[in-house]
Design an enzyme around this catalytic site. Sequence first.
Site, PDB file in Angstrom:
ATOM      1  N   PHE A  51       0.858  -1.194   0.000  1.00 39.28           N
ATOM      2  CA  PHE A  51       0.000   0.000   0.000  1.00 39.28           C
ATOM      3  C   PHE A  51       0.888   1.235   0.000  1.00 39.28           C
ATOM      4  O   PHE A  51       1.741   1.403   0.869  1.00 39.28           O
ATOM      5  CB  PHE A  51      -0.937   0.041   1.213  1.00 39.28           C
ATOM      6  CG  PHE A  51      -1.890   1.202   1.133  1.00 39.28           C
ATOM      7  CD1 PHE A  51      -3.011   1.143   0.305  1.00 39.28           C
ATOM      8  CD2 PHE A  51      -1.651   2.377   1.831  1.00 39.28           C
ATOM      9  CE1 PHE A  51      -3.880   2.231   0.198  1.00 39.28           C
ATOM     10  CE2 PHE A  51      -2.505   3.472   1.727  1.00 39.28           C
ATOM     11  CZ  PHE A  51      -3.626   3.394   0.915  1.00 39.28           C
ATOM     12  N   ASP A 108       9.420   2.603   1.412  1.00 37.29           N
ATOM     13  CA  ASP A 108       8.254   3.305   1.932  1.00 37.29           C
ATOM     14  C   ASP A 108       8.229   3.063   3.439  1.00 37.29           C
ATOM     15  O   ASP A 108       7.800   2.015   3.899  1.00 37.29           O
ATOM     16  CB  ASP A 108       6.978   2.781   1.255  1.00 37.29           C
ATOM     17  CG  ASP A 108       5.732   3.472   1.788  1.00 37.29           C
ATOM     18  OD1 ASP A 108       5.808   4.073   2.876  1.00 37.29           O
ATOM     19  OD2 ASP A 108       4.677   3.375   1.123  1.00 37.29           O
ATOM     20  N   LYS A 117       2.918  10.091   8.186  1.00 36.18           N
ATOM     21  CA  LYS A 117       2.289   9.600   9.434  1.00 36.18           C
ATOM     22  C   LYS A 117       2.885  10.181  10.720  1.00 36.18           C
ATOM     23  O   LYS A 117       2.595  11.310  11.062  1.00 36.18           O
ATOM     24  CB  LYS A 117       2.325   8.066   9.443  1.00 36.18           C
ATOM     25  CG  LYS A 117       1.369   7.452   8.400  1.00 36.18           C
ATOM     26  CD  LYS A 117       1.078   6.019   8.705  1.00 36.18           C
ATOM     27  CE  LYS A 117       0.190   5.352   7.679  1.00 36.18           C
ATOM     28  NZ  LYS A 117      -1.207   5.747   7.751  1.00 36.18           N
TER      29      LYS A 117
HETATM   30  C1  LIG Z   1       3.115   2.293   3.819  1.00 35.35           C
HETATM   31  C2  LIG Z   1       2.195   3.410   3.436  1.00 35.35           C
HETATM   32  N1  LIG Z   1       2.481   4.154   2.366  1.00 35.35           N
HETATM   33  C3  LIG Z   1       1.689   5.168   1.977  1.00 35.35           C
HETATM   34  C4  LIG Z   1       0.531   5.483   2.684  1.00 35.35           C
HETATM   35  C5  LIG Z   1      -0.329   6.627   2.237  1.00 35.35           C
HETATM   36  O1  LIG Z   1      -0.252   7.659   3.170  1.00 35.35           O
HETATM   37  P1  LIG Z   1      -1.351   8.825   3.170  1.00 35.35           P
HETATM   38  O2  LIG Z   1      -2.643   8.186   3.606  1.00 35.35           O
HETATM   39  O3  LIG Z   1      -0.826   9.826   4.157  1.00 35.35           O
HETATM   40  O4  LIG Z   1      -1.425   9.365   1.791  1.00 35.35           O
HETATM   41  C6  LIG Z   1       0.188   4.709   3.798  1.00 35.35           C
HETATM   42  C7  LIG Z   1      -1.055   4.965   4.517  1.00 35.35           C
HETATM   43  O5  LIG Z   1      -1.582   4.139   5.242  1.00 35.35           O
HETATM   44  C8  LIG Z   1       1.034   3.650   4.183  1.00 35.35           C
HETATM   45  O6  LIG Z   1       0.760   2.876   5.241  1.00 35.35           O
END
Ligand SMILES: Cc1ncc(COP(=O)(O)O)c(C=O)c1O
Length: 402
Positions: free
Chosen positions: A135, A220, A249
């Site tokens: 994700f 990520d 986050k």
């Molecule tokens: C690993 C990871 N990458 C990207 C995102 C996307 O972040 P945002 O919701 O702040 O756009 C998330 C959100 O849960 C995530 O857990």
Amino acid sequence: MSDWQQLEKRYLFSTFKRQPVTLVRGQGVRVWDDQGREYLDFVAGIASVSLGHSHPVVVSALVEQAGVLAHVSNLVYSIPQLRLAQLLVENSCLDRVFFCNSGAEAIEGAIKLARKWGKEKREGAYEVICTDNAFHGRTLATVTASGTDKYKLPFAPLPPGFVHVPYNDVEAIRKATGAKTCAVLLEPIQGEGGVNVPRDDYLRQVRVWCDEAGILLILDEIQTGIGRTGSLFAYQQCGAEPDIMALAKGLAGGVPIGAFLAKEHCAAFAPGDHGSTFGGNPLCTHVGYCVLKYIIDNDIPGQVARKGQHLERRLRSLADRHPIVTDVRGRGLLWAIELAGELAEQAVGMCLEEGLIVNNVKPTALRLMPPLVVSEEELDRAVETIDRVLAKLEEEERERDA
Ligand SMILES: Cc1ncc(COP(=O)(O)O)c(C=O)c1O
């Protein structure tokens, strides 16, 4: 149903499956709803409220900066942005930072940077190897990089240049690499995919392959970073440094922020290549600086590692005693409890009734991601609540089978 839930139905897009609770106040790991009922918050704004709700560091940083200078454009210099960038660089293996407002934007920027690098340094290579169940966000590019069809297929045609391989499989990455590949994009532990922890040597082997093939490794760390897994960044426990890393986050304790960082050798952006109106503004970066400084100065990652071991012991004991639990997995303060069947939504509802907020990350799995400042006593209370809920679910199953 409260008036707030009626208003949500009337005025908002129905994009979220919300729990039937309206939270109005928080303090540390505790939150209160509009009826005055108290809960333990083991979702923490999806792993974002790193220091807990209303932490004095966050509150005073917000008030302090809002009273001085909340926002200026990136057409001028701003001190909080520079201080946070310096702190990030001095405490990571990366050299340069770009600030944005969310995780998706951080990944979007990381992809653009890798493509620009591929254009200049790898004969126009633009393809990014991503993993199933990943994700990375909800913009068109990040949802395409993500590994869940139901999030992306409704929005086809999707941007080209993304190939998917199974997670935790280095050979699949090797096979998928070609002349068009510019980067591999991975989460050190897949968060939204169900807290999937890869083999210990996975990232190290991916790193070795990226070096051999002459491609970039983008990590990520939006969910795993800023102390969540027991080190400031998860890569520090994996023996593999990224070329590019995305954060968001927990970086500003619940205030919206995102960032991507890169090593000098792939810092391919030139003036005009990327930008943002709000990204890196004084308000959010001052809070980010104060939160990150507090996390580093107080060795919050070390505390998370110790609390994580305690939580792991308690969860493994749950798994031993409850046949309905088929697996527990995680690291630090990011854990999943896998259940024998699609019972997670029901379990989340039952936990809520008992005053504990958790998340059903998959139909079959609960996820725990409390604020990093959670106490062992609060961890124990949460596990005891889950213990009771699992016993009730098992009792219901026995009655159904009888
Ligand atoms: C690993 C990871 N990458 C990207 C995102 C996307 O972040 P945002 O919701 O702040 O756009 C998330 C959100 O849960 C995530 O857990």
